[in-house]
Design a protein around this motif. Structure first.
Motif, PDB file in Angstrom:
ATOM      1  N   PRO A  75      -0.873  14.999 -12.625  1.00  0.00           N
ATOM      2  CA  PRO A  75      -0.048  16.045 -12.012  1.00  0.00           C
ATOM      3  C   PRO A  75      -0.083  17.345 -12.818  1.00  0.00           C
ATOM      4  O   PRO A  75      -0.211  17.322 -14.047  1.00  0.00           O
ATOM      5  N   MET A  76       0.026  18.456 -12.096  1.00  0.00           N
ATOM      6  CA  MET A  76       0.044  19.773 -12.739  1.00  0.00           C
ATOM      7  C   MET A  76       0.864  20.723 -11.889  1.00  0.00           C
ATOM      8  O   MET A  76       1.079  20.489 -10.705  1.00  0.00           O
ATOM      9  N   THR A  77       1.288  21.802 -12.506  1.00  0.00           N
ATOM     10  CA  THR A  77       1.913  22.913 -11.806  1.00  0.00           C
ATOM     11  C   THR A  77       0.968  24.095 -11.924  1.00  0.00           C
ATOM     12  O   THR A  77       0.471  24.386 -13.017  1.00  0.00           O
ATOM     13  N   VAL A  78       0.714  24.763 -10.814  1.00  0.00           N
ATOM     14  CA  VAL A  78      -0.162  25.924 -10.784  1.00  0.00           C
ATOM     15  C   VAL A  78       0.715  27.160 -10.612  1.00  0.00           C
ATOM     16  O   VAL A  78       1.514  27.225  -9.672  1.00  0.00           O
ATOM     17  N   VAL A  79       0.589  28.125 -11.523  1.00  0.00           N
ATOM     18  CA  VAL A  79       1.403  29.338 -11.484  1.00  0.00           C
ATOM     19  C   VAL A  79       0.481  30.541 -11.314  1.00  0.00           C
ATOM     20  O   VAL A  79      -0.473  30.703 -12.069  1.00  0.00           O
ATOM     21  N   THR A  80       0.787  31.370 -10.321  1.00  0.00           N
ATOM     22  CA  THR A  80       0.047  32.607 -10.088  1.00  0.00           C
ATOM     23  C   THR A  80       1.033  33.755 -10.192  1.00  0.00           C
ATOM     24  O   THR A  80       2.065  33.745  -9.521  1.00  0.00           O
TER      25      THR A  80
END
Length: 178
Positions: A75-80
């Motif tokens: 699992p990961m969180t992607v931040v833009t």
């Protein structure tokens, strides 16, 4: 704005500025039909300015397995982040994530296993950076010998104006076998 194009082996985010404002139904040359040799005559930058770590030489940045900085098997969180120059804000400093000002940079980072992982920097000669800026885009276009339609269509300034007007998030799933 392609906010996240990805599978388990590669990822990209890509602004596609347009010269028109608001909803627009193209016809003829305005659509930029590549098969008719009109790709760069359309109202939008079809190629965009992609930030793709693998294409930019960071082969171990994103992929499936522990050998990658960002391991897609977990699992990961992607931040833009959409960074403005904040020129019109008296309470902001240049480079802040303020809603005032013109869009000058798009950054990406990941959070995985409670760690912040910055986007990989380009390893392509002449293309410096790990975020999308107009300078990065022009250098990338030059390095890959592509037309700089991103700049011709207004670059991040036009992309930011479109984002300010509001966009609808549309999701699609492609079967790419990866």
């Amino acid at each position: 704005m392609d906010i996240w194009e990805a599978n388990k082996m590669a990822t990209a985010f890509t602004p596609h500025p347009c010269t028109v404002e608001g909803p627009y139904r193209c016809s003829g040359v305005d659509c930029g039909d590549g098969e008719k040799g009109e790709r760069y005559m359309g109202v939008c930058d079809k190629d965009g300015c992609d930030m793709n770590a693998f294409r930019l030489g960071a082969l171990q940045h994103y992929g499936n397995g522990a050998q990658f900085e960002v391991d897609t098997s977990k699992p990961m969180t992607v931040v833009t982040q959409f960074i403005t120059d904040a020129a019109s804000s008296t309470n902001a400093t240049a480079g802040s994530n303020d809603t005032d000002g013109e869009l000058v940079e798009i950054r990406r980072f990941y959070i995985q296993d409670d760690k912040i992982i910055s986007h990989a920097s380009s390893a392509v000669p002449g293309v410096a950076g790990n975020s999308v800026t107009d300078e990065f885009c022009s250098a990338q276009k030059k390095a890959f010998q592509d037309p700089d339609d991103h700049l011709a269509k207004g670059g991040l300034k036009k992309m930011g104006e479109a984002l300010d007007r509001g966009m609808v998030l549309a999701l699609s799933i492609w079967d790419d076998g990866a």
